[in-house]
Design a protein around this motif. Structure first.
Motif, PDB file in Angstrom:
ATOM      1  N   LEU A   1       0.828  -1.209   0.000  1.00 62.68           N
ATOM      2  CA  LEU A   1       0.000   0.000   0.000  1.00 62.68           C
ATOM      3  C   LEU A   1       0.862   1.258   0.000  1.00 62.68           C
ATOM      4  O   LEU A   1       0.440   2.312  -0.483  1.00 62.68           O
ATOM      5  CB  LEU A   1      -0.924  -0.004   1.219  1.00 62.68           C
ATOM      6  CG  LEU A   1      -2.096  -0.984   1.143  1.00 62.68           C
ATOM      7  CD1 LEU A   1      -2.748  -1.155   2.508  1.00 62.68           C
ATOM      8  CD2 LEU A   1      -3.128  -0.516   0.120  1.00 62.68           C
ATOM      9  N   GLN A   2       2.070   1.145   0.514  1.00 67.64           N
ATOM     10  CA  GLN A   2       3.000   2.276   0.512  1.00 67.64           C
ATOM     11  C   GLN A   2       3.669   2.424  -0.850  1.00 67.64           C
ATOM     12  O   GLN A   2       3.886   3.540  -1.333  1.00 67.64           O
ATOM     13  CB  GLN A   2       4.072   2.063   1.585  1.00 67.64           C
ATOM     14  CG  GLN A   2       3.564   2.049   3.012  1.00 67.64           C
ATOM     15  CD  GLN A   2       3.199   3.432   3.499  1.00 67.64           C
ATOM     16  OE1 GLN A   2       2.030   3.759   3.651  1.00 67.64           O
ATOM     17  NE2 GLN A   2       4.188   4.266   3.718  1.00 67.64           N
ATOM     18  N   SER A   3       4.025   1.282  -1.459  1.00 70.66           N
ATOM     19  CA  SER A   3       4.769   1.321  -2.709  1.00 70.66           C
ATOM     20  C   SER A   3       4.447   0.076  -3.520  1.00 70.66           C
ATOM     21  O   SER A   3       4.688  -1.048  -3.053  1.00 70.66           O
ATOM     22  CB  SER A   3       6.280   1.380  -2.420  1.00 70.66           C
ATOM     23  OG  SER A   3       7.028   1.358  -3.615  1.00 70.66           O
ATOM     24  N   LEU A   4       3.921   0.240  -4.725  1.00 72.86           N
ATOM     25  CA  LEU A   4       3.511  -0.887  -5.557  1.00 72.86           C
ATOM     26  C   LEU A   4       4.056  -0.725  -6.970  1.00 72.86           C
ATOM     27  O   LEU A   4       3.952   0.336  -7.576  1.00 72.86           O
ATOM     28  CB  LEU A   4       1.980  -0.987  -5.615  1.00 72.86           C
ATOM     29  CG  LEU A   4       1.423  -2.167  -6.416  1.00 72.86           C
ATOM     30  CD1 LEU A   4       1.716  -3.479  -5.698  1.00 72.86           C
ATOM     31  CD2 LEU A   4      -0.072  -1.999  -6.652  1.00 72.86           C
ATOM     32  N   ARG A   5       4.632  -1.803  -7.485  1.00 70.54           N
ATOM     33  CA  ARG A   5       5.097  -1.831  -8.868  1.00 70.54           C
ATOM     34  C   ARG A   5       4.107  -2.632  -9.707  1.00 70.54           C
ATOM     35  O   ARG A   5       3.698  -3.726  -9.314  1.00 70.54           O
ATOM     36  CB  ARG A   5       6.493  -2.435  -8.965  1.00 70.54           C
ATOM     37  CG  ARG A   5       6.953  -2.743 -10.369  1.00 70.54           C
ATOM     38  CD  ARG A   5       8.432  -3.029 -10.450  1.00 70.54           C
ATOM     39  NE  ARG A   5       9.208  -1.775 -10.427  1.00 70.54           N
ATOM     40  CZ  ARG A   5      10.505  -1.700 -10.736  1.00 70.54           C
ATOM     41  NH1 ARG A   5      11.181  -2.791 -11.059  1.00 70.54           N
ATOM     42  NH2 ARG A   5      11.133  -0.539 -10.706  1.00 70.54           N
ATOM     43  N   VAL A   6       3.736  -2.082 -10.862  1.00 68.57           N
ATOM     44  CA  VAL A   6       2.801  -2.742 -11.770  1.00 68.57           C
ATOM     45  C   VAL A   6       3.452  -2.855 -13.147  1.00 68.57           C
ATOM     46  O   VAL A   6       4.013  -1.881 -13.666  1.00 68.57           O
ATOM     47  CB  VAL A   6       1.476  -1.956 -11.882  1.00 68.57           C
ATOM     48  CG1 VAL A   6       0.518  -2.656 -12.841  1.00 68.57           C
ATOM     49  CG2 VAL A   6       0.827  -1.800 -10.510  1.00 68.57           C
ATOM     50  N   PHE A   7       3.380  -4.051 -13.732  1.00 67.40           N
ATOM     51  CA  PHE A   7       3.839  -4.284 -15.098  1.00 67.40           C
ATOM     52  C   PHE A   7       2.605  -4.335 -15.997  1.00 67.40           C
ATOM     53  O   PHE A   7       1.826  -5.287 -15.931  1.00 67.40           O
ATOM     54  CB  PHE A   7       4.599  -5.609 -15.186  1.00 67.40           C
ATOM     55  CG  PHE A   7       5.942  -5.602 -14.507  1.00 67.40           C
ATOM     56  CD1 PHE A   7       7.109  -5.534 -15.245  1.00 67.40           C
ATOM     57  CD2 PHE A   7       6.038  -5.660 -13.127  1.00 67.40           C
ATOM     58  CE1 PHE A   7       8.351  -5.532 -14.623  1.00 67.40           C
ATOM     59  CE2 PHE A   7       7.264  -5.663 -12.490  1.00 67.40           C
ATOM     60  CZ  PHE A   7       8.432  -5.588 -13.234  1.00 67.40           C
ATOM     61  N   ARG A   8       2.419  -3.321 -16.825  1.00 67.78           N
ATOM     62  CA  ARG A   8       1.298  -3.273 -17.748  1.00 67.78           C
ATOM     63  C   ARG A   8       1.792  -3.744 -19.117  1.00 67.78           C
ATOM     64  O   ARG A   8       2.704  -3.146 -19.696  1.00 67.78           O
ATOM     65  CB  ARG A   8       0.701  -1.873 -17.823  1.00 67.78           C
ATOM     66  CG  ARG A   8       0.170  -1.374 -16.483  1.00 67.78           C
ATOM     67  CD  ARG A   8      -0.514  -0.008 -16.606  1.00 67.78           C
ATOM     68  NE  ARG A   8      -1.791  -0.119 -17.295  1.00 67.78           N
ATOM     69  CZ  ARG A   8      -2.059   0.367 -18.485  1.00 67.78           C
ATOM     70  NH1 ARG A   8      -1.115   1.013 -19.179  1.00 67.78           N
ATOM     71  NH2 ARG A   8      -3.249   0.234 -19.031  1.00 67.78           N
ATOM     72  N   ILE A   9       1.178  -4.804 -19.615  1.00 71.57           N
ATOM     73  CA  ILE A   9       1.671  -5.464 -20.824  1.00 71.57           C
ATOM     74  C   ILE A   9       0.679  -5.257 -21.960  1.00 71.57           C
ATOM     75  O   ILE A   9      -0.477  -5.689 -21.873  1.00 71.57           O
ATOM     76  CB  ILE A   9       1.875  -6.979 -20.582  1.00 71.57           C
ATOM     77  CG1 ILE A   9       2.655  -7.217 -19.289  1.00 71.57           C
ATOM     78  CG2 ILE A   9       2.564  -7.617 -21.771  1.00 71.57           C
ATOM     79  CD1 ILE A   9       4.011  -6.566 -19.225  1.00 71.57           C
ATOM     80  N   GLY A  10       1.134  -4.630 -23.004  1.00 71.20           N
ATOM     81  CA  GLY A  10       0.272  -4.376 -24.161  1.00 71.20           C
ATOM     82  C   GLY A  10       0.280  -5.531 -25.129  1.00 71.20           C
ATOM     83  O   GLY A  10       0.416  -5.343 -26.350  1.00 71.20           O
TER      84      GLY A  10
END
Length: 541
Positions: A475-484
């Motif tokens: 909740l403090q820090s989140l990494r998201v990989f968005r793949i097209g």
């Protein structure tokens, strides 16, 4: 009624309002026997204490005895558990607790019967009490701060057993979620614990993990095998393989999946558990071939199947194990077809009975499986949002905060609301995933509310709930990989492998055409068009 209870001399009633009404009419206390199909000590107590004619006669004459399968009645388990199973609980006709204990032999049971009779005859209903967790209501709230993660790292260091691995100085539970927390923050502790689990709790012949060990050195294991605990260990070993490349971790996960998809496979989904049988598990492989294996409870429980599906899909994400993926999807499809109606999950369904619906444990366990499936396969998005939205609408207090374990109604203490920490943490974790997958921040905010509801007690939490600190950190820090690109494409498969297990992978993300972007705390920090480029972004190289 299970076979073990049927072989006793006690006239057991089924859990329900009828039993409490009978006790009120007869002005007798209720005896609750909390048992489980996998529990060896439960069966031993049935074969000795409850079969002794004079004790059984005393119970039948002076009490209303009720047998409860704790796997099928999780809300009863959480309110009346005396610290393990069997739990022997004496209650008033209104459900308040007079006293309780765990396993009782013949002499111990005689003593407690006499004590309960004296208390009941002297005080009646006034002698009953409501457990503190129910009496105190909602947990202490606070702010979700970075200090929560720091505190848990300190707890890891203080509680780790440097000689034998694992955490604590006596009974050793595998604590797979604590292992996952440590994989990122103290990998040596995590790997040394996994090696101890491999050595002492893994059944290397039949497969599957035993539940825990009573000795500090992981000796004297309790040999029952539960679906949820095996699933959690599959996930932990799969994630350890992702970080270390250690082949033995992958092999352990794969052999455990083989056990789940053979011994615990019902033909439609995963069975709940396999019983403990010390004599059988001490046999040589040759002798086991000629012996009957311990019994399997083939009840399909929604929460445990969701967890198992998520674990198998995690293994598939790191290894391309197609068999694991197929079994995971079959289990999810069965649960969705048979146990879910408009987002409301039913705990189990058999030819004879139907379990409770809308339990927090089921909404949570299934949602975990569905959000993992969305990341790995690109499917199950509609089911995930429906299951989550039911929990938000029906189980969280109107002004936000923690989630209740179910609708507060029913016999005994079921009408008292309960806010279980561990299930709130697991649901919040799945909601963080769902927020990234849907792009709807409302899921993240509701997760934050649930975690904040317990933050006032964060400094008192131990390593057993390290996952609380994991979610607080996300909740403090989140990494998201968005793949097209669609699920299964080279770019997507690469993302599953390079993403930290606390990150989220979004396949077929909108607004991207054949490229991927890494988003840190809502800000795009880099883009890539190839698997190698994505790996460079992930590692910062």
């Amino acid at each position: 009624m299970d076979d073990s209870a049927a072989r006793t001399n006690v006239e057991w009633r089924e859990w329900g309002q009828d039993a409490f009404d009978e006790a009120a009419r007869a002005k007798k206390p209720v005896l609750l026997s909390l048992s489980a199909p996998w529990c060896a000590h439960c069966h031993q107590m049935d074969a000795t204490t409850y079969t002794e004619p004079r004790i059984a006669a005393n119970i039948n004459d002076g009490f209303v005895p009720v047998r409860v399968d704790v796997d099928r009645y999780p809300r009863v388990r959480e309110r009346y558990n005396m610290g393990g199973f069997p739990s022997t609980v004496f209650c008033t006709p209104s459900g308040d607790i007079l006293t309780g204990a765990g396993y009782l032999g013949v002499d111990g049971f005689r003593e407690i019967l006499d004590s309960v009779r004296r208390t009941w005859d002297g005080k009646g209903e006034e002698a009953g009490r409501v457990p503190r967790a129910l009496r105190d209501g909602t947990p202490p709230s606070g702010e979700v701060r970075a200090r929560i993660e720091e505190h848990m790292v300190e707890q890891l260091l203080g509680a780790f057993d440097d000689e034998f691995g694992g955490w604590g100085s006596d009974t050793k539970f595998p604590l797979p979620r604590t292992v996952e927390f440590a994989l990122v923050r103290d990998r040596d502790q995590a790997t040394r614990t996994l090696e101890a689990i491999q050595t002492h709790l893994l059944d290397t012949y039949d497969g599957g993990f035993y539940r825990f060990a009573t000795g500090r050195d992981w000796s004297d294991p309790h040999r029952e095998k539960l679906l949820d605990e095996n699933a959690a260990l599959v996930r932990a070993f799969a994630r350890a393989y992702r970080y270390t490349g250690e082949a033995s971790y992958r092999e352990t996960a794969e052999t455990t999946v083989e056990y789940l998809t053979t011994d615990l496979w019902t033909g439609e989904a995963f069975a709940a558990s396999q019983a403990s049988d010390d004599e059988y598990y001490r046999m040589s492989p040759t002798d086991r071939e000629d012996a009957d294996p311990p019994s399997i409870d083939e009840t399909v429980l929604a929460d445990r199947n969701g967890m198992a599906a998520g674990a198998l899909l995690a293994l598939h994400a790191y290894t391309d194990d197609e068999s694991a993926r197929r079994y995971a999807e079959r289990a999810l499809d069965h649960v969705l077809d048979e146990l879910v109606d408009d987002g409301e999950v039913t705990h189990y369904r058999t030819d004879e009975e139907v379990g409770e619906s809308g339990l927090l444990a089921d909404q949570t366990g299934l949602l975990q499986g569905l959000t993992t499936a969305w990341q790995v396969t690109g499917a199950y998005g509609d089911a995930a949002t429906a299951v989550a939205d039911y929990a938000l609408a029906e189980l969280q207090d109107e002004d936000g905060g923690a989630f209740r374990d179910g609708t507060p109604e029913g016999p005994g203490l079921l009408d008292e609301p309960l806010y279980p920490l561990d299930t709130n943490v697991e649901l919040a974790d799945a909601l963080v995933d769902l927020a990234a997958l849907t792009g709807e921040d409302r899921y993240r905010e509701r997760a934050r509310e649930a975690i904040a509801a317990f933050a006032g007690a964060a400094e008192r939490m131990g390593v057993e709930v390290a996952s609380y600190a994991t979610v607080a950190s996300r909740l403090q820090s989140l990494r998201v990989f968005r793949i097209g690109a669609p699920a299964g494409s080279d770019l997507h498969r690469a993302a599953l492998r390079v993403a930290d297990h606390e990150a989220v992978v979004v396949p077929a993300a909108e607004g991207l055409d054949g490229e991927a972007e890494v988003v840190d705390d809502g800000e795009v920090t880099g883009t890539a068009e190839t698997p190698d480029g994505l790996a460079e972004l992930a590692t910062g190289s």
